[in-house]
Design an enzyme around this catalytic site. Structure first.
Site, PDB file in Angstrom:
ATOM      1  N   TRP A  36     -37.333 -43.141   6.320  1.00  0.00           N
ATOM      2  CA  TRP A  36     -36.142 -42.958   5.494  1.00  0.00           C
ATOM      3  C   TRP A  36     -35.273 -41.867   6.119  1.00  0.00           C
ATOM      4  CZ3 TRP A  36     -34.505 -38.559   2.785  1.00  0.00           C
ATOM      5  CH2 TRP A  36     -33.466 -38.756   1.868  1.00  0.00           C
ATOM      6  N   SER A 102     -43.506 -43.461   7.276  1.00  0.00           N
ATOM      7  CA  SER A 102     -42.984 -43.207   5.947  1.00  0.00           C
ATOM      8  C   SER A 102     -42.493 -44.501   5.296  1.00  0.00           C
ATOM      9  CB  SER A 102     -41.888 -42.140   6.034  1.00  0.00           C
ATOM     10  OG  SER A 102     -41.576 -41.606   4.777  1.00  0.00           O
ATOM     11  N   HIS A 256     -45.405 -34.069   7.533  1.00  0.00           N
ATOM     12  CA  HIS A 256     -44.841 -35.421   7.545  1.00  0.00           C
ATOM     13  C   HIS A 256     -44.219 -35.743   8.911  1.00  0.00           C
ATOM     14  CE1 HIS A 256     -43.858 -39.041   5.406  1.00  0.00           C
ATOM     15  NE2 HIS A 256     -42.552 -38.890   5.527  1.00  0.00           N
TER      16      HIS A 256
END
Length: 283
Positions: A36, A102, A256
């Site tokens: 994203w 993700s 992440h």
């Protein structure tokens, strides 16, 4: 309109959206699906390294991201999976390793649901947001939807640059250089606001729990134990429990953005898994 090549390094999808892609190297094909807010550039340190190790590395910009067009629609997982299918069809790719990060992991799962695995040999899910993020009676460890609504209305739609500044530190590690952080910042700031909002809505509403039970290709899940965006137990561990035969590897101290912060380990694991030498197992 059917999917077809447009200008060099661009394809037109079935609804006429133009997608930019890169195609580096020769050998077994590996297709990278981005996070994203981030375009295909995010994969530079994987595609460059792996293409020099005998793999054909293809990455593309999701609609509304990077060099792809911004149609203002189609940011649901069904349409995004159709975009991935259009890329594989136009380039006539088979025996593909799909690698997602993700949100991109959800697109891979939905692709398999909608199109099957005829073109796909295996999948790798990095920092996945699957199977379901939102709190629900049957997902008691999920995240309160009100937090996502606050993000959209009070941050994304009011001061997205400030939100980026606040959320970049946990995305990387303290040793990440300011220049690298700025590179990530600029990629995220250049993404369509419409794409950001609608893609976030799609991620929040998604429930891949039943779909993941039907995945029938070898699946590697890589995740950081310090992932603040996609908590390990809610995402990677839950996904691994659903996918038959999935292999989960946890990166200690990884956030992440571990495709940047732990790129050497990521690249080695993807190289072993994707096909440069199928006899090499992921440790």
């Amino acid at each position: 309109m059917s999917a077809r090549h447009a200008a060099p390094n661009f394809i037109h999808t079935n609804d006429g959206t133009m997608l930019f892609y890169r195609d580096w190297g020769q050998g077994a094909p590996v297709v990278f699906v981005g996070s994203w807010s981030l375009p295909s550039d995010m994969w530079n340190y994987q595609t460059l390294a792996l293409s020099e190790q005998g793999l054909r590395c293809i990455s593309y910009d999701r609609r509304g991201h990077g060099r792809s067009s911004d149609p203002g629609r189609g940011y649901d997982f069904d349409t995004l999976a159709d975009d991935l299918a259009a890329l594989l069809e136009v380039l006539d790719l088979r025996g593909v390793t799909l690698v997602g990060h993700s949100m991109g992991c959800g697109e891979i799962v939905r692709y398999l649901t909608r199109f099957g695995s005829d073109r796909v040999a295996r999948i790798a899910l990095l920092g996945t947001t699957t199977p379901m993020l939102a709190l629900a009676p049957d997902n008691p460890d999920g995240i309160d939807v009100a937090l996502f609504e606050f993000f959209q209305t009070q941050q994304l739609m009011r001061d997205y640059p400030e939100w980026i500044e606040e959320n970049l530190p946990p995305f990387v590690v303290p040793q990440t250089t300011p220049a690298m952080v700025n590179w990530v910042r600029q990629m995220a700031l250049n993404t369509s606001a419409k794409a950001l909002k609608d893609c976030n809505t799609a991620v929040v509403r998604a429930d891949f729990r039943q779909e993941m039970k039907r995945i029938n290709v070898p699946t590697l899940i890589l995740h950081g134990d310090l992932d603040a965006s996609a908590p390990l137990a809610l995402t990677a561990e839950a996904s691994a429990a659903l996918v038959p035969g999935a292999v989960l590897k946890i990166y200690q101290g990884a956030p992440h953005g571990f495709f940047i912060t732990h790129m050497d380990g990521i690249n080695a694991d993807l190289l072993a898994f994707a096909g440069a030498d199928q006899r090499v197992a992921v440790e």
